[in-house]
Design a protein around this motif. Structure first.
Motif, short mmCIF file in Angstrom:
data_model
loop_
_atom_site.label_atom_id
_atom_site.label_comp_id
_atom_site.label_asym_id
_atom_site.label_seq_id
_atom_site.Cartn_x
_atom_site.Cartn_y
_atom_site.Cartn_z
N ARG A 32 0.99 -1.36 -0.03
CA ARG A 32 -0.01 0.15 -0.39
C ARG A 32 1.06 1.34 -0.04
O ARG A 32 1.80 1.44 0.80
CB ARG A 32 -0.80 -0.03 1.27
N ALA A 33 0.56 2.23 -1.21
CA ALA A 33 1.50 3.67 -0.88
C ALA A 33 1.00 4.27 0.23
O ALA A 33 -0.18 4.36 0.38
CB ALA A 33 1.00 4.21 -2.47
N ASP A 34 1.77 4.84 0.90
CA ASP A 34 1.54 5.61 2.11
C ASP A 34 2.49 6.76 2.28
O ASP A 34 3.83 6.82 1.52
CB ASP A 34 1.45 4.87 3.49
N HIS A 35 2.22 7.74 3.07
CA HIS A 35 3.34 8.87 3.25
C HIS A 35 4.46 8.34 3.96
O HIS A 35 4.23 7.75 5.03
CB HIS A 35 2.75 9.81 4.13
N ALA A 36 5.55 8.41 3.49
CA ALA A 36 6.83 7.81 4.32
C ALA A 36 7.00 8.42 5.47
O ALA A 36 7.88 7.90 6.20
CB ALA A 36 7.94 7.60 3.42
N GLY A 37 6.49 9.38 5.55
CA GLY A 37 6.87 10.24 7.09
C GLY A 37 5.94 10.04 8.22
O GLY A 37 6.25 9.97 9.36
N THR A 38 4.54 9.70 7.67
CA THR A 38 3.53 9.89 9.10
C THR A 38 3.01 8.22 9.20
O THR A 38 2.79 8.04 10.35
CB THR A 38 2.28 10.58 8.35
N LEU A 56 2.65 -1.14 4.79
CA LEU A 56 2.56 -2.34 3.92
C LEU A 56 3.57 -2.35 2.89
O LEU A 56 3.15 -1.66 1.74
CB LEU A 56 1.36 -2.89 3.52
N ASP A 57 4.90 -2.46 3.02
CA ASP A 57 6.12 -1.89 2.12
C ASP A 57 6.38 -3.13 1.15
O ASP A 57 7.00 -4.03 1.52
CB ASP A 57 7.17 -1.80 2.83
N ALA A 58 5.98 -3.01 -0.03
CA ALA A 58 6.02 -4.07 -1.07
C ALA A 58 7.78 -4.31 -1.33
O ALA A 58 7.87 -5.42 -1.61
CB ALA A 58 5.31 -3.78 -2.41
N GLY A 59 8.44 -3.20 -1.13
CA GLY A 59 9.94 -3.43 -1.30
C GLY A 59 10.43 -4.42 -0.33
O GLY A 59 11.51 -4.89 -0.64
N VAL A 74 16.25 -7.49 -12.23
CA VAL A 74 15.42 -6.46 -12.51
C VAL A 74 14.63 -6.05 -11.24
O VAL A 74 14.00 -7.10 -11.05
CB VAL A 74 14.79 -6.46 -13.94
N ILE A 75 14.65 -4.99 -10.66
CA ILE A 75 13.47 -4.58 -9.76
C ILE A 75 13.18 -3.14 -9.98
O ILE A 75 13.96 -2.21 -10.16
CB ILE A 75 14.22 -4.83 -8.40
N ALA A 76 11.63 -3.00 -9.91
CA ALA A 76 11.32 -1.59 -9.92
C ALA A 76 10.29 -1.52 -8.77
O ALA A 76 9.30 -2.28 -8.68
CB ALA A 76 10.81 -1.45 -11.13
N PHE A 77 10.09 -0.32 -8.15
CA PHE A 77 9.23 0.16 -7.27
C PHE A 77 8.35 1.08 -7.85
O PHE A 77 8.65 1.98 -8.69
CB PHE A 77 10.07 1.03 -5.89
N ASN A 81 9.62 9.76 -1.18
CA ASN A 81 8.83 10.05 0.10
C ASN A 81 7.57 8.98 0.14
O ASN A 81 6.69 9.49 0.98
CB ASN A 81 8.56 11.42 0.43
N VAL A 82 7.68 8.03 -0.57
CA VAL A 82 6.20 7.16 -0.77
C VAL A 82 6.69 5.87 -0.41
O VAL A 82 7.51 5.21 -1.10
CB VAL A 82 5.51 7.40 -2.02
N VAL A 83 6.08 5.11 0.42
CA VAL A 83 6.01 3.72 0.71
C VAL A 83 5.78 3.06 -0.43
O VAL A 83 4.71 3.27 -1.20
CB VAL A 83 5.23 3.23 2.09
N PRO A 84 6.71 1.84 -0.86
CA PRO A 84 6.29 1.25 -2.37
C PRO A 84 5.04 0.49 -2.41
O PRO A 84 4.72 -0.12 -1.36
CB PRO A 84 7.60 0.46 -2.48
N GLU A 85 4.12 0.87 -2.92
CA GLU A 85 3.06 -0.11 -3.25
C GLU A 85 3.08 -1.34 -4.08
O GLU A 85 2.45 -2.39 -3.61
CB GLU A 85 1.93 0.81 -3.92
#
Ligand SMILES: [Zn+2]
Length: 413
Positions: free
Chosen positions: A228-234, A241-244, A271-274, A280-284
């Motif tokens: 899930r993409a989220d604000h990386a600071g808050t 839920l960090d896909a990375g 090969v890897i891509a986020f 500043n975004v948690v990888p979805e």
């Protein structure tokens, strides 16, 4: 074989001149070449090959899969063709020997036979196969010739449908034309390929030539972890839920598992891509490619199953979703005994030190082995380096390999 035929050798200077001319096409300036399949420089290299073939009086042909051939007919009606070849495409920023040496040695062999006026039982065909390196779909050209490619596989290329279709259009190819490139095995007497080793076994054995006994199989999968993409600071570390993290866990776990449970096999995540891919975004989503190789079919199959369960386990432990998509693959093969014998005999006649060895890299010979006696030889790679500008083979070794190819071709299978 008579003494005159046994004494035939390639013209090392002519071969060198062609090697340098080809290496200039798509040259990266640091000794390497950048010729991804069906890109502009790859197409230029292929055209150059056809022009060279025509200039020495060979018949040239491009089939529905884009494979480029230069043929020396033996004059006997209905005679099968002995194919000699490799590929002119490269990986991104690859070396100038990989594939190119095999195609140029094949062309040189045909020219020597033509100039000697030798009468063989088979036509000789120097062939440059399409996309050996898998820029779009690995072994596309050789698999198409064997009739093993399916419309389904063409529908899921590694480069993505849009990119692949645009590349095909640029080379005037279509899915339909590719599927029409299958050849009747009765028309093919065999396939011989010279290639650089891309490893260190020949160096370790201080040998000139490796006669390849078999080639490992490989499979490629696209793995996507979804979080899930989220604000990386808050968002707290525990709530995200960090896909990375799934991708990172898999990279470490896959290596450990293969090294302990499959000592003869290898795995690579190259090969890897986020997404969305911002600092500043948690990888979805984390999308990666999983490539694995094994020397025997049972191991390849089992490894595929174990890796899939590893993908799921890494997802589960982090509350992520995971998707696995099969991209492409090729089964391991044993190469033909007669072809091995012909190549080993040629190396002996020339007085070269040889060893028998398996190949850890995939090659067009692997596909061709499905429909005809296929054989391969390796020449040493300095330092074992390959798929980079550091790739280098001493010129004497290149010439040795070309001479073994020539001698095996004139000796017949
Ligand atoms: Zn290659």
């Amino acid at each position: 074989m008579n003494d005159t035929t046994a004494a035939l050798r390639v013209d090392a200077e002519r071969l060198r001149a062609r090697f340098d001319a080809l290496a200039a096409i798509g040259a990266t300036g640091d000794g390497g070449v950048h010729r991804p399949a069906l890109g502009q420089d790859h197409l230029r290299a292929r055209q150059w090959f056809l022009d060279e073939g025509r200039a020495i009086g060979l018949d040239t042909h491009v089939d529905g899969a884009g494979n480029h051939s230069a043929t020396l007919a033996c004059g006997q009606a209905g005679a099968p063709a002995l194919l000699l070849g490799s590929h002119l495409d490269s990986v991104r920023h690859g070396g100038r020997f990989d594939g190119a040496l095999g195609v140029l040695a094949a062309l040189e062999a045909l020219q020597v036979v033509k100039e000697a006026g030798l009468e063989l039982d088979t036509n000789l065909e120097a062939i440059d196969f399409t996309d050996e390196e898998g820029t779009h779909l690995g072994f596309l050209g050789s698999l198409a010739v064997t009739g093993a490619l399916t419309a389904d596989e063409l529908g899921r290329p590694g480069s993505g449908v849009e990119v692949f279709q645009a590349a095909l259009a640029g080379a005037e190819l279509t899915d339909t034309s590719i599927l029409s490139a299958a050849r009747d095995p009765k028309t093919i007497a065999g396939y011989l390929e010279l290639h650089i080793e891309q490893g260190n076994r020949l160096n370790a054995a201080v040998a000139d030539i490796g006669v390849v006994t078999g080639i490992v199989g490989l499979r490629r999968q696209k793995v996507t972890y979804i979080g899930r993409a989220d604000h990386a600071g808050t968002i707290s570390m525990t709530d995200r839920l960090d896909a990375g993290q799934g991708a990172a866990g898999l990279m470490l776990a896959a290596r450990g598992m293969v090294m302990t449970a499959f000592p003869d096999s290898v795995v690579n995540i190259g090969v890897i891509a986020f997404e969305p891919g911002a600092m500043n975004v948690v990888p979805e989503r984390a999308c990666l490619t999983l490539e694995f190789r094994a020397p025997v079919a049972e191991d390849l199959e089992r490894l595929g199953v174990v890796l899939k369960s590893l993908v799921r386990a890494e997802a589960k432990s982090r509350n992520l979703e995971a998707e696995v998509e099969e991209v492409d693959g090729i089964q391991p093969v044993q190469l033909d005994q007669r072809a091995q014998g012909a190549l080993a005999g040629a190396a002996t006649r020339i007085g070269l030190k040889q060893i028998a060895m398996p190949s850890g890299a995939g090659h067009d010979a692997q596909a061709m082995a499905r429909i005809c006696p296929a054989g391969m030889i390796f020449v040493p790679s300095a330092g074992g380096f390959s798929h980079s500008a550091r790739e280098f083979t001493e010129w004497d070794d290149c010439v040795n390999g070309a001479n073994v190819l020539l001698q095996a071709a004139v000796g017949g299978l």
